[in-house]
Design a protein around this motif. Structure first.
Motif, short mmCIF file in Angstrom:
data_model
loop_
_atom_site.label_atom_id
_atom_site.label_comp_id
_atom_site.label_asym_id
_atom_site.label_seq_id
_atom_site.Cartn_x
_atom_site.Cartn_y
_atom_site.Cartn_z
N TRP A 38 23.53 -42.12 -10.60
CA TRP A 38 24.53 -43.17 -10.75
C TRP A 38 23.95 -44.57 -10.52
O TRP A 38 24.68 -45.56 -10.60
CB TRP A 38 25.68 -42.93 -9.76
CG TRP A 38 26.47 -41.71 -10.07
CD1 TRP A 38 26.31 -40.47 -9.55
CD2 TRP A 38 27.57 -41.60 -11.00
NE1 TRP A 38 27.22 -39.59 -10.09
CE2 TRP A 38 28.01 -40.27 -10.98
CE3 TRP A 38 28.21 -42.52 -11.84
CZ2 TRP A 38 29.06 -39.82 -11.76
CZ3 TRP A 38 29.26 -42.07 -12.62
CH2 TRP A 38 29.69 -40.73 -12.58
N ASN A 87 25.42 -49.93 -8.87
CA ASN A 87 25.36 -48.84 -7.91
C ASN A 87 23.95 -48.63 -7.38
O ASN A 87 22.96 -48.86 -8.09
CB ASN A 87 25.80 -47.51 -8.55
CG ASN A 87 27.30 -47.44 -8.78
OD1 ASN A 87 28.08 -47.99 -8.02
ND2 ASN A 87 27.69 -46.77 -9.84
N GLN A 89 21.98 -45.32 -5.38
CA GLN A 89 22.18 -43.93 -4.97
C GLN A 89 21.05 -43.48 -4.04
O GLN A 89 19.87 -43.70 -4.30
CB GLN A 89 22.23 -43.01 -6.20
CG GLN A 89 22.53 -41.56 -5.84
CD GLN A 89 22.94 -40.73 -7.04
OE1 GLN A 89 23.11 -41.23 -8.13
NE2 GLN A 89 23.13 -39.43 -6.82
N VAL A 94 26.45 -42.68 -2.86
CA VAL A 94 26.43 -43.75 -3.85
C VAL A 94 27.22 -44.94 -3.31
O VAL A 94 28.36 -44.78 -2.87
CB VAL A 94 27.05 -43.30 -5.20
CG1 VAL A 94 27.02 -44.42 -6.22
CG2 VAL A 94 26.31 -42.08 -5.73
N GLY A 135 30.77 -43.82 -2.35
CA GLY A 135 31.16 -42.53 -2.89
C GLY A 135 30.18 -41.42 -2.61
O GLY A 135 29.08 -41.63 -2.07
N TYR A 136 30.61 -40.20 -3.00
CA TYR A 136 29.79 -39.00 -2.84
C TYR A 136 29.69 -38.33 -4.20
O TYR A 136 30.71 -38.06 -4.86
CB TYR A 136 30.43 -38.05 -1.82
CG TYR A 136 29.60 -36.82 -1.55
CD1 TYR A 136 28.59 -36.84 -0.60
CD2 TYR A 136 29.84 -35.64 -2.26
CE1 TYR A 136 27.82 -35.71 -0.35
CE2 TYR A 136 29.07 -34.51 -2.01
CZ TYR A 136 28.07 -34.55 -1.06
OH TYR A 136 27.30 -33.44 -0.82
N ALA A 137 28.46 -38.04 -4.63
CA ALA A 137 28.22 -37.46 -5.95
C ALA A 137 27.91 -35.98 -5.83
O ALA A 137 27.19 -35.55 -4.93
CB ALA A 137 27.07 -38.18 -6.63
N SER A 141 29.94 -35.56 -11.15
CA SER A 141 31.17 -36.16 -10.64
C SER A 141 30.88 -37.08 -9.46
O SER A 141 29.94 -36.86 -8.69
CB SER A 141 32.15 -35.06 -10.20
OG SER A 141 32.50 -34.24 -11.29
N LEU A 142 31.70 -38.10 -9.32
CA LEU A 142 31.59 -39.04 -8.21
C LEU A 142 32.99 -39.31 -7.66
O LEU A 142 33.89 -39.73 -8.39
CB LEU A 142 30.98 -40.36 -8.70
CG LEU A 142 30.93 -41.51 -7.68
CD1 LEU A 142 29.98 -41.18 -6.53
CD2 LEU A 142 30.51 -42.81 -8.36
N TYR A 144 34.98 -41.61 -4.87
CA TYR A 144 34.66 -42.86 -4.18
C TYR A 144 35.90 -43.53 -3.59
O TYR A 144 37.03 -43.29 -4.01
CB TYR A 144 33.96 -43.83 -5.14
CG TYR A 144 34.82 -44.29 -6.30
CD1 TYR A 144 35.63 -45.41 -6.20
CD2 TYR A 144 34.81 -43.59 -7.50
CE1 TYR A 144 36.41 -45.83 -7.26
CE2 TYR A 144 35.58 -44.00 -8.57
CZ TYR A 144 36.38 -45.13 -8.45
OH TYR A 144 37.18 -45.53 -9.50
N SER A 194 30.71 -42.68 -18.93
CA SER A 194 31.48 -41.99 -17.90
C SER A 194 32.94 -42.40 -18.00
O SER A 194 33.26 -43.49 -18.51
CB SER A 194 30.94 -42.28 -16.50
OG SER A 194 31.07 -43.66 -16.18
N ARG A 196 36.83 -42.48 -15.76
CA ARG A 196 37.32 -42.57 -14.39
C ARG A 196 38.83 -42.65 -14.32
O ARG A 196 39.49 -43.05 -15.30
CB ARG A 196 36.75 -43.81 -13.71
CG ARG A 196 37.22 -45.10 -14.37
CD ARG A 196 37.07 -46.31 -13.47
NE ARG A 196 35.70 -46.71 -13.28
CZ ARG A 196 35.34 -47.81 -12.60
NH1 ARG A 196 36.27 -48.57 -12.05
NH2 ARG A 196 34.09 -48.14 -12.47
#
Length: 240
Positions: A38, A87, A89, A94, A135-137, A141-142, A144, A194, A196
């Motif tokens: 990301w 971003n 990472q 992220v 966020g967490y990937a 997928s992410l 956030y 992507s 969202r």
């Protein structure tokens, strides 16, 4: 005895062949795909639904102290515009910054429940935000959270059809500065594109204005604006 040895050798050979075949199948199994990266800058577009709420207070002072009026109105609105961000990472973590600019077609009208033909009209125009994202990937997928500064173009005016003269009004037109917080989920379709979905709550603060010159009596009006919004968007990663 010879037959037993030959049988044992054949069994070992068959077992070795089966093991080699199984090992070949294991080698042919594709590896688990790594995390999508990301990192980097991106731009995109978003649109969605917002429900803006305007709270109104008219507070009397001096000779009309204690003569106060309160009202509120919530209305749905369309929001849409563009966003850009960057971003960084680190493993599955992220974090970064993002800004957006949107148009909001929100309109709010409130009528006094007793006099009916007296009240206020308010509307929101352009709005924007500058936020941080964390966020967490996992895989592509992410998930956030996001929050930061929010700004909106906001205008409001009183109206009074029974006043003398009729339609006497006080008005204000000022940018409102507040804060916004929310969260969302983003999914990478490929290396560049992507999609969202995001929810945000925004509080644009309040504004107070002395409207005595309009009413020939001493009143101060205060408007505050908040909103709940859901947005759907698409982003394009730059430099990949």
């Amino acid at each position: 005895m010879k037959r037993s040895c030959l049988s044992a050798v054949a069994l070992v050979a068959l077992s070795s062949s089966s093991f080699a075949a199984d090992l070949g199948k294991l080698r042919a199994t594709p590896a688990i795909s790594p995390l999508y990266d990301w990192s980097g800058s991106y731009v995109g577009l978003q649109a969605g639904y917002s429900r803006g709420h305007v709270d109104y207070k008219e507070i009397g002072y001096d000779e009309v102290q204690g003569e106060n009026y309160f009202g509120g109105d919530s209305q749905p609105a369309f929001v849409g515009g563009g966003h850009a961000g960057y971003n960084i990472q680190r493993g599955a973590l992220v974090y970064g910054v993002e800004g957006d600019v949107e148009f909001n077609d929100g309109r709010n009208t409130w009528y006094d429940p007793i006099y009916h033909s007296w009240g206020y009209k308010a509307q929101t125009g352009w709005q924007g935000s500058a936020r941080v994202r964390l966020g967490y990937a996992f895989d592509h997928s992410l998930v956030y959270a996001t929050g930061g500064l929010a700004v909106a173009e906001f205008s409001a005016r009183d109206f009074c059809d029974w006043c003398d003269p009729p339609s006497v009004s006080g008005s204000m037109n000022q940018p409102r500065v507040g804060w916004t917080v929310g969260g969302g989920m983003q999914y990478a379709l490929n290396d560049r594109w992507s999609v969202r979905t995001e929810y945000r709550y925004t509080d644009f603060g309040s504004h107070t204005e002395d409207v005595s010159v309009y009413w020939d009596r001493h009143f101060k009006d205060a408007w505050s604006l908040t909103s709940h919004a859901v947005r759907f968007g698409v982003s394009y990663a730059l430099g990949k």
